[in-house]
Design an enzyme around this catalytic site. Structure first.
Site, PDB file in Angstrom:
ATOM      1  N   ARG A 162       0.846  -1.199   0.000  1.00  0.00           N
ATOM      2  CA  ARG A 162       0.000   0.000   0.000  1.00  0.00           C
ATOM      3  C   ARG A 162       0.890   1.261   0.000  1.00  0.00           C
ATOM      4  NH1 ARG A 162      -0.622   4.665   2.387  1.00  0.00           N
ATOM      5  NH2 ARG A 162      -0.214   3.680   4.399  1.00  0.00           N
TER       6      ARG A 162
ATOM      7  N   CYS B 205       5.331   9.100  -0.450  1.00  0.00           N
ATOM      8  CA  CYS B 205       3.940   9.466  -0.191  1.00  0.00           C
ATOM      9  C   CYS B 205       3.542  10.548  -1.178  1.00  0.00           C
ATOM     10  CB  CYS B 205       3.745   9.971   1.237  1.00  0.00           C
ATOM     11  SG  CYS B 205       2.067  10.570   1.527  1.00  0.00           S
TER      12      CYS B 205
ATOM     13  N   HIS C 146       4.739   4.111  12.694  1.00  0.00           N
ATOM     14  CA  HIS C 146       4.865   4.086  11.225  1.00  0.00           C
ATOM     15  C   HIS C 146       5.868   5.171  10.860  1.00  0.00           C
ATOM     16  CE1 HIS C 146       3.084   3.974   7.034  1.00  0.00           C
ATOM     17  NE2 HIS C 146       3.590   5.203   7.029  1.00  0.00           N
TER      18      HIS C 146
END
Ligand code: COA
Ligand code: ZN
Length: 303
Positions: free
Chosen positions: A13, A245, A212
């Site tokens: 992901r 990201c 994370h």
């Protein structure tokens, strides 16, 4: 030896989402299988998000169908899907997903860019998500607080603000796992230890806590160490340090799974991961067109 820390593999992901071109489903399945074979028991396989927002995640339905053809494999790990809203959670419930990962940001500016909502609107959405989860007892909830330390648009995030948002989330979701995320990779190890220590004190054992992190400034392993010292035992990692990201300009990949395995195992802390088998997943990651990779152990092993 008991597993002393738990790694949650997020490359399919967080890693894949910024890759151009679209990765074939068969290649995604192959890497997820290799990760599962290596002993990863929790894998974030994709996301139920708007396909225009993240085109790389548009194949989630097909991916789930393909993964489920191999029952031995799919039964071996908890499959997690990211959701930004109630709609995504409903879709995940219809597809019998085991856990949804609801993400929103502590930073107002990042939340607006990422999910087009204010924090208050995301908290409102979270209440609806919690209801969907309650109506689907096979499905569990994780809530990820993006930009818990730093925002690419607004800079450093105040620790107190993060703890306030955390308290609101815990009120809404009594049974959720909570992840505090260093989305940009700009967190300093001292700040990581400080925030997690304060969070554990505030939570008093009510919720499992995950770290994370991204390795943009080379601080990821130091940050993992700092979080561990504060008491964190669950870590998001990505094989070969995959990714970035799309809504955090300049951010590099997650902390590499193999680096975290090396870090813990060399201190006698069991991860439950077979490094020889993990090498198979690393090789597959290296073959993906457009992959941006990181990590250190991978490069050593390639010599
Ligand atoms: N999955 C698929 N489609 C979705 C959806 C979801 N989770 N949520 C909403 N939609 C659809 C709606 O059905 C609607 O479709 P329509 O135009 O055919 O009627 C359309 O999207 C617009 O809905 P709206 O609620 O107004 O969404 P939006 O345009 O404000 O977008 C998000 C909000 C959250 C759906 C979108 O920004 C998104 O998917 N972001 C993901 C960000 C992300 O994954 N970031 C990286 C991980 S941190
Ligand atoms: Zn991330």
């Amino acid at each position: 030896m008991n597993t002393a820390v738990t790694l949650i593999e997020v490359s399919p992901r967080d890693g894949f989402q910024s890759v151009v071109p679209i990765i074939p489903v068969a290649d995604k399945v192959a890497i997820i299988r290799a990760l599962s074979d290596a002993g990863l028991k929790h894998i974030e396989v994709g996301a139920f998000v708007h396909p225009k927002a993240i085109p790389q995640m548009a194949d989630i339905n097909q991916l789930l169908v393909e993964l489920r053809k191999d029952t031995d494999c799919i039964n071996n790990f908890e499959s997690i899907v990211l959701v930004p809203n109630q709609r995504g959670t409903e879709l995940a419930a219809q597809r019998h997903c085991q856990r949804v990962n609801f993400v929103f940001s502590v930073s107002e500016a990042h939340n607006l860019k990422n999910v087009r909502k204010s924090i208050d609107q995301s908290l409102h959405e979270l209440r609806a998500v919690q209801q969907v989860v309650e109506q689907n007892p096979q499905m569990q909830l994780r809530v990820s607080l993006a930009t818990s330390f730093d925002c690419p648009f607004a800079g450093a995030v105040d620790q107190q603000r993060c703890l306030e948002v955390l308290a609101q989330v815990c009120d809404i979701c009594p049974d959720a796992q909570i992840a505090l995320c260093d989305t940009t990779g700009k967190a300093h190890p001292f700040a990581v230890e400080r925030l997690f220590s304060a969070a554990f004190e505030q939570l008093a054992g009510s919720h499992p806590v995950i770290f994370h992190c991204h390795d943009t400034y080379g601080m990821a392993i130091a940050n993992v160490a700092a979080a561990y010292r504060a008491g964190v035992r669950f870590f998001d990692t990505a094989v070969a340090g995959f990714g970035g990201c799309p809504f955090a300009p300049g951010a590099s990949g997650n902390v590499a799974t193999e680096d975290v395995v090396y870090f813990f195992e060399s201190a006698g802390i069991c991860t439950g991961i077979d490094t020889n088998k993990l090498a198979v997943a690393i090789k597959l990651a290296e073959q993906i067109e457009g992959a941006q990779l990181g990590g250190s152990i991978r490069l050593l092993n390639n010599q």
